[in-house]
Design a protein around this motif. Structure first.
Motif, mmCIF file in Angstrom:
data_model
loop_
_atom_site.group_PDB
_atom_site.id
_atom_site.type_symbol
_atom_site.label_atom_id
_atom_site.label_comp_id
_atom_site.label_asym_id
_atom_site.label_seq_id
_atom_site.Cartn_x
_atom_site.Cartn_y
_atom_site.Cartn_z
ATOM 1 N N MET A 1 -55.963 39.498 34.723
ATOM 2 C CA MET A 1 -54.189 39.072 34.361
ATOM 3 C C MET A 1 -54.731 37.519 33.691
ATOM 4 S SD MET A 1 -51.652 39.151 35.588
ATOM 5 C CE MET A 1 -49.810 38.172 35.400
ATOM 6 N N ILE A 2 -55.380 37.171 33.916
ATOM 7 C CA ILE A 2 -55.415 35.731 33.080
ATOM 8 C C ILE A 2 -55.773 36.047 31.305
ATOM 9 C CG2 ILE A 2 -56.171 33.604 32.605
ATOM 10 C CD1 ILE A 2 -54.336 33.450 35.241
ATOM 11 N N GLN A 3 -56.333 36.912 32.060
ATOM 12 C CA GLN A 3 -57.412 37.224 30.222
ATOM 13 C C GLN A 3 -56.474 38.273 28.956
ATOM 14 O OE1 GLN A 3 -60.503 39.581 30.536
ATOM 15 N NE2 GLN A 3 -61.144 39.363 28.877
ATOM 16 N N GLY A 4 -55.177 39.031 30.150
ATOM 17 C CA GLY A 4 -54.216 39.576 29.647
ATOM 18 C C GLY A 4 -52.901 38.530 29.045
ATOM 19 N N ILE A 5 -52.902 37.746 29.464
ATOM 20 C CA ILE A 5 -52.064 36.498 29.188
ATOM 21 C C ILE A 5 -52.089 35.484 28.046
ATOM 22 C CG2 ILE A 5 -50.683 34.410 29.553
ATOM 23 C CD1 ILE A 5 -50.501 35.397 32.554
ATOM 24 N N TYR A 7 -54.516 37.134 25.453
ATOM 25 C CA TYR A 7 -54.218 37.772 24.934
ATOM 26 C C TYR A 7 -53.204 37.879 24.008
ATOM 27 C CZ TYR A 7 -58.872 40.337 25.418
ATOM 28 O OH TYR A 7 -60.452 40.170 25.614
ATOM 29 N N VAL A 8 -51.821 37.666 24.817
ATOM 30 C CA VAL A 8 -50.704 38.141 24.762
ATOM 31 C C VAL A 8 -50.568 37.058 23.816
ATOM 32 C CG1 VAL A 8 -48.359 38.166 25.532
ATOM 33 C CG2 VAL A 8 -50.240 39.812 26.314
ATOM 34 N N LEU A 9 -51.103 35.130 24.397
ATOM 35 C CA LEU A 9 -50.627 34.031 23.444
ATOM 36 C C LEU A 9 -51.517 33.839 22.260
ATOM 37 C CD1 LEU A 9 -50.512 31.250 26.204
ATOM 38 C CD2 LEU A 9 -48.678 32.244 25.572
ATOM 39 N N TYR A 10 -52.362 34.426 22.300
ATOM 40 C CA TYR A 10 -53.096 34.467 21.042
ATOM 41 C C TYR A 10 -52.458 34.961 20.005
ATOM 42 C CZ TYR A 10 -57.091 31.844 23.118
ATOM 43 O OH TYR A 10 -57.650 30.779 23.942
ATOM 44 N N VAL A 11 -51.916 36.660 20.331
ATOM 45 C CA VAL A 11 -51.411 37.462 19.508
ATOM 46 C C VAL A 11 -50.632 37.092 18.344
ATOM 47 C CG1 VAL A 11 -50.236 40.064 19.228
ATOM 48 C CG2 VAL A 11 -52.531 39.830 20.571
ATOM 49 N N GLY A 12 -49.722 36.372 19.579
ATOM 50 C CA GLY A 12 -48.812 35.826 19.270
ATOM 51 C C GLY A 12 -48.304 34.071 18.299
ATOM 52 N N LEU A 13 -49.503 33.899 18.493
ATOM 53 C CA LEU A 13 -49.893 32.798 17.238
ATOM 54 C C LEU A 13 -50.205 33.262 15.798
ATOM 55 C CD1 LEU A 13 -50.858 29.376 17.445
ATOM 56 C CD2 LEU A 13 -52.371 30.005 17.595
ATOM 57 N N LEU A 51 -45.518 26.341 17.212
ATOM 58 C CA LEU A 51 -45.798 24.752 18.096
ATOM 59 C C LEU A 51 -45.596 25.006 19.872
ATOM 60 C CD1 LEU A 51 -44.863 22.318 15.874
ATOM 61 C CD2 LEU A 51 -46.660 22.822 16.677
ATOM 62 N N ILE A 52 -44.998 26.341 21.195
ATOM 63 C CA ILE A 52 -44.686 26.559 21.456
ATOM 64 C C ILE A 52 -45.676 27.368 22.389
ATOM 65 C CG2 ILE A 52 -42.750 27.926 22.999
ATOM 66 C CD1 ILE A 52 -40.680 26.613 21.868
ATOM 67 N N ILE A 53 -46.474 27.860 21.707
ATOM 68 C CA ILE A 53 -47.313 28.714 21.927
ATOM 69 C C ILE A 53 -48.611 28.291 22.302
ATOM 70 C CG2 ILE A 53 -48.692 30.824 21.518
ATOM 71 C CD1 ILE A 53 -46.309 32.484 20.054
ATOM 72 N N LEU A 54 -48.829 27.484 21.164
ATOM 73 C CA LEU A 54 -50.331 26.254 21.006
ATOM 74 C C LEU A 54 -49.716 25.304 22.552
ATOM 75 C CD1 LEU A 54 -50.371 24.449 17.995
ATOM 76 C CD2 LEU A 54 -52.346 26.351 19.119
ATOM 77 N N ALA A 55 -48.815 24.803 22.807
ATOM 78 C CA ALA A 55 -48.157 23.913 24.210
ATOM 79 C C ALA A 55 -48.683 24.792 25.438
ATOM 80 C CB ALA A 55 -47.181 24.097 24.283
ATOM 81 N N LEU A 56 -48.028 26.305 25.184
ATOM 82 C CA LEU A 56 -48.993 26.956 26.559
ATOM 83 C C LEU A 56 -50.398 27.374 26.675
ATOM 84 C CD1 LEU A 56 -45.615 29.894 26.254
ATOM 85 C CD2 LEU A 56 -45.717 28.101 28.366
ATOM 86 N N ILE A 57 -51.279 27.063 25.498
ATOM 87 C CA ILE A 57 -52.433 27.691 25.464
ATOM 88 C C ILE A 57 -52.910 26.693 25.801
ATOM 89 C CG2 ILE A 57 -54.175 27.911 23.691
ATOM 90 C CD1 ILE A 57 -52.711 30.036 22.547
ATOM 91 N N GLN A 58 -52.171 25.581 25.667
ATOM 92 C CA GLN A 58 -53.200 23.894 25.889
ATOM 93 C C GLN A 58 -52.761 24.168 27.656
ATOM 94 O OE1 GLN A 58 -54.524 21.018 24.742
ATOM 95 N NE2 GLN A 58 -55.162 22.181 22.530
ATOM 96 N N MET A 59 -51.687 24.132 28.134
ATOM 97 C CA MET A 59 -51.210 23.776 29.807
ATOM 98 C C MET A 59 -51.949 24.482 30.147
ATOM 99 S SD MET A 59 -46.910 22.179 28.445
ATOM 100 C CE MET A 59 -46.799 21.104 29.700
ATOM 101 N N PHE A 60 -51.612 25.598 29.970
ATOM 102 C CA PHE A 60 -52.123 26.789 31.439
ATOM 103 C C PHE A 60 -53.245 27.326 30.537
ATOM 104 C CE2 PHE A 60 -47.188 27.282 30.794
ATOM 105 C CZ PHE A 60 -47.216 26.408 31.968
ATOM 106 N N LEU A 61 -54.431 27.106 30.400
ATOM 107 C CA LEU A 61 -55.369 28.303 29.368
ATOM 108 C C LEU A 61 -56.156 27.838 29.877
ATOM 109 C CD1 LEU A 61 -54.673 31.235 26.925
ATOM 110 C CD2 LEU A 61 -54.246 31.458 29.545
ATOM 111 N N PHE A 62 -56.492 25.769 29.798
ATOM 112 C CA PHE A 62 -57.677 25.465 29.099
ATOM 113 C C PHE A 62 -57.414 23.857 31.160
ATOM 114 C CE2 PHE A 62 -57.164 26.142 25.311
ATOM 115 C CZ PHE A 62 -58.757 27.220 24.938
ATOM 116 N N THR A 63 -58.000 23.789 31.609
ATOM 117 C CA THR A 63 -58.347 22.802 32.947
ATOM 118 C C THR A 63 -57.597 21.256 32.299
ATOM 119 O OG1 THR A 63 -60.194 21.741 32.012
ATOM 120 C CG2 THR A 63 -60.520 23.758 33.135
#
Length: 99
Positions: A1-5, A7-13, A51-63
């Protein structure tokens, strides 16, 4: 599930970065002021999404650390402002082109 999110975020970026780059080149190459404004508005919308996608990656995918959350929130606010300004400019320039 996390890996799918992920991929979607990185493709969107990647897509938003490429769109921002393309519209930036088109804006600089255009000689017509109205088209330049439309391309610039589309570039702002793409950059805001990036920028919003970068923020989502920063906030949700890393510790989570407090600095990471603050920087993510800053990117999110800046991205929302870019999207808002891009939509406003796009509507202004498209009315100018139509009229």
């Amino acid at each position: 599930m996390i890996q799918g999110i992920q991929y979607v975020l990185y493709v969107g970026l990647i897509i938003s970065s490429v769109c921002s780059l393309v519209f930036s080149f088109r804006s600089r190459r255009s000689s017509d002021g109205t088209l330049r404004g439309l391309y610039n508005a589309k570039m702002n919308i793409s950059m805001g999404a990036m920028l919003i996608i970068l923020a989502l990656i920063q906030m949700f995918l890393f510790t989570g650390s407090s600095l990471r959350v603050v920087i993510g929130a800053l990117f999110m606010v800046l991205g929302a402002f870019n999207i808002f300004a891009g939509i406003r400019n796009h509507s202004n320039f498209s009315r100018r082109k139509a009229g």
